[in-house]
Design a protein around this motif. Structure first.
Motif, PDB file in Angstrom:
ATOM      1  N   ASP A   1       0.839  -1.210   0.000  1.00  0.00           N
ATOM      2  CA  ASP A   1       0.000   0.000   0.000  1.00  0.00           C
ATOM      3  C   ASP A   1       0.868   1.251   0.000  1.00  0.00           C
ATOM      4  N   ARG A   2       1.876   1.258   0.879  1.00  0.00           N
ATOM      5  CA  ARG A   2       2.737   2.431   0.986  1.00  0.00           C
ATOM      6  C   ARG A   2       3.483   2.687  -0.309  1.00  0.00           C
ATOM      7  N   SER A   3       3.953   1.623  -0.934  1.00  0.00           N
ATOM      8  CA  SER A   3       4.700   1.804  -2.181  1.00  0.00           C
ATOM      9  C   SER A   3       3.788   2.336  -3.286  1.00  0.00           C
ATOM     10  N   ARG A   4       2.532   1.922  -3.276  1.00  0.00           N
ATOM     11  CA  ARG A   4       1.586   2.435  -4.273  1.00  0.00           C
ATOM     12  C   ARG A   4       1.291   3.914  -4.037  1.00  0.00           C
ATOM     13  N   ILE A   5       1.065   4.280  -2.780  1.00  0.00           N
ATOM     14  CA  ILE A   5       0.780   5.676  -2.453  1.00  0.00           C
ATOM     15  C   ILE A   5       1.975   6.557  -2.789  1.00  0.00           C
ATOM     16  N   ARG A   6       3.176   6.074  -2.452  1.00  0.00           N
ATOM     17  CA  ARG A   6       4.381   6.854  -2.751  1.00  0.00           C
ATOM     18  C   ARG A   6       4.617   6.956  -4.259  1.00  0.00           C
ATOM     19  N   ARG A   7       4.392   5.843  -4.977  1.00  0.00           N
ATOM     20  CA  ARG A   7       4.527   5.878  -6.435  1.00  0.00           C
ATOM     21  C   ARG A   7       3.620   6.950  -7.034  1.00  0.00           C
ATOM     22  N   ASN A   8       2.369   6.957  -6.611  1.00  0.00           N
ATOM     23  CA  ASN A   8       1.414   7.917  -7.166  1.00  0.00           C
ATOM     24  C   ASN A   8       1.743   9.341  -6.750  1.00  0.00           C
ATOM     25  N   GLN A   9       2.193   9.512  -5.502  1.00  0.00           N
ATOM     26  CA  GLN A   9       2.564  10.847  -5.020  1.00  0.00           C
ATOM     27  C   GLN A   9       3.718  11.416  -5.844  1.00  0.00           C
ATOM     28  N   ILE A  10       4.714  10.585  -6.130  1.00  0.00           N
ATOM     29  CA  ILE A  10       5.839  11.035  -6.958  1.00  0.00           C
ATOM     30  C   ILE A  10       5.355  11.387  -8.358  1.00  0.00           C
TER      31      ILE A  10
END
Length: 393
Positions: free
Chosen positions: A314-323
């Motif tokens: 989940d965190r990696s998805r949120i960070r990917r999208n945020q970037i």
């Protein structure tokens, strides 16, 4: 109350926009800009309620930051960085909140978290030494969060390395006044700070791993779900939100300029379908960035509010999208700038200021795409990302 912060910022918007030029000349926020931000309550949205906080959600904070940045990118950046620090204070011993806000609930806390210092364990706490770059808003802050590595007793990092966050009052650190000479985000005053052997009591220090994993909130017995958000989810929100706000500001300035602009051939630019096409494309990209960033933080907040876990995937998805939101928004600014004519480059034109500010902001560590994209892809492949790729997630 937290939801009205953005409204108060918008009321002061024209003055904030005019002050942006003064902030650039000063190399930091003017006292008046800081006063407007304080009066609007931006920095208190995530502040603990017992210390004058407004009880806002992450989305409230994000909306406020984007609104400030729409008028002045530097001011928005300072809000995005400094405004998230009160959230972390709640994870510490309650004494820390009283130290910071006991006399003044409008006190600001600067950073940075990059572990370029050494925290040597001593009786009752740590002895901290180091120098740190990029302390945004530091001239208007009376405390600072600093990243450090736990020392081995000999002035070197202990092995394996353990990162820490330590917080110090203004008398314990020095601001290096001539250390912020840049082409964008000039008004943030992101100067270097230095510490030479300051004592930091144990209750003013915390291990990064505890903040990142959520263990700190559990240890503190905090019931408010906002404090159960992973650091890697809440910390980037304000910074990327500032980038999106800058893009919205650039789009507004571009629209106002294109409306009455006449090309060298004597034609009205507003009647040019090619120019209009790219304006529409940029507007859509900026809006998509806004919606996706809000969607990610709202999803995460709903998860912790419902008592559900936020996994590494989940965190990696949120960070990917945020970037991706940041890169998409800056690409839209490039589209706007490239089609605003030669006058867009004049120092009196806000379009070039937003363009410079956004590009400098994109260089922040939390906007580096490679490792995070790689880690997220591995989770989609059903694989466990190795430790180097997990950094910042």
């Amino acid at each position: 109350m937290a939801q009205s912060v953005a409204d108060r910022i918008n009321e002061a918007g024209p003055e904030l926009a005019e002050l942006a030029w003064q902030n650039e000349r000063l190399g930091k926020l003017s006292d008046r800009s800081a006063q407007i931000i304080r009066e609007a309550g931006v920095m208190r949205i995530l502040q603990p309620c017992e210390h004058g906080g407004l009880g806002g959600t992450p989305a409230d904070f994000l909306e406020a930051v984007m609104t400030v940045a729409r008028h002045d990118g530097s001011a928005g950046w300072v809000c995005g960085v400094v405004g998230v620090h009160p959230w972390e204070v709640a994870l510490f011993d309650p004494k820390l909140g009283h130290d910071i806000w006991g006399q003044d609930q409008e006190t600001w806390i600067a950073s940075p978290y990059t572990p370029t210092g050494i925290a040597e364990p001593v009786e009752g706490g740590y002895r901290l030494t180091g120098r740190w770059q990029f302390s945004s808003g530091t001239d208007h802050s009376d405390w600072v969060f600093l990243g450090a590595l736990l020392g081995d007793g000999k002035g070197r990092p202990a092995m394996p390395p353990r990162a820490m966050h330590l917080i110090l009052p203004r008398p314990d650190y020095s601001i290096i006044d001539d250390s912020w000479d840049v082409i964008g985000l000039l008004g943030t005053g992101s100067k270097d700070v230095a510490v030479n052997g300051a004592f930091v009591p144990a209750y003013r220090a915390i291990f990064h791993e505890d903040v990142a994993s959520g263990a700190a909130a559990q240890k503190a017995g905090l019931s408010n779900p906002i404090y159960k958000l992973p650091f890697s989810v809440i910390f980037p929100v304000g910074i990327t939100g500032a980038i999106i706000g800058m893009a919205e500001g650039a789009l507004a300035a571009h629209g106002a300029y294109q409306r009455d602009r006449v090309s060298a051939a004597g034609a009205k630019v507003r009647d040019d379908p090619y120019a209009a096409y790219f304006t529409g494309e940029a507007a859509s990209e900026i809006h998509a960035s806004r919606v996706q960033l809000l969607s990610g933080i709202n999803w995460a907040y709903d998860q912790v509010t419902s008592g559900r876990e936020i996994t590494f995937e989940d965190r990696s998805r949120i960070r990917r999208n945020q970037i991706r939101c940041a890169w998409r928004a800056v690409a839209a600014i490039d589209t706007i700038y490239a089609r605003s004519g030669g006058n867009a480059s004049r120092r009196t034109n806000p379009i070039q200021r937003f363009w410079r500010d956004a590009h400098v902001g994109l260089n922040h560590f939390i906007h580096v795409p490679g490792p995070t994209y790689h880690a997220n892809a591995m989770t989609q492949y059903g694989l466990e990302p190795p430790e180097p790729l997990r950094m910042g997630i």
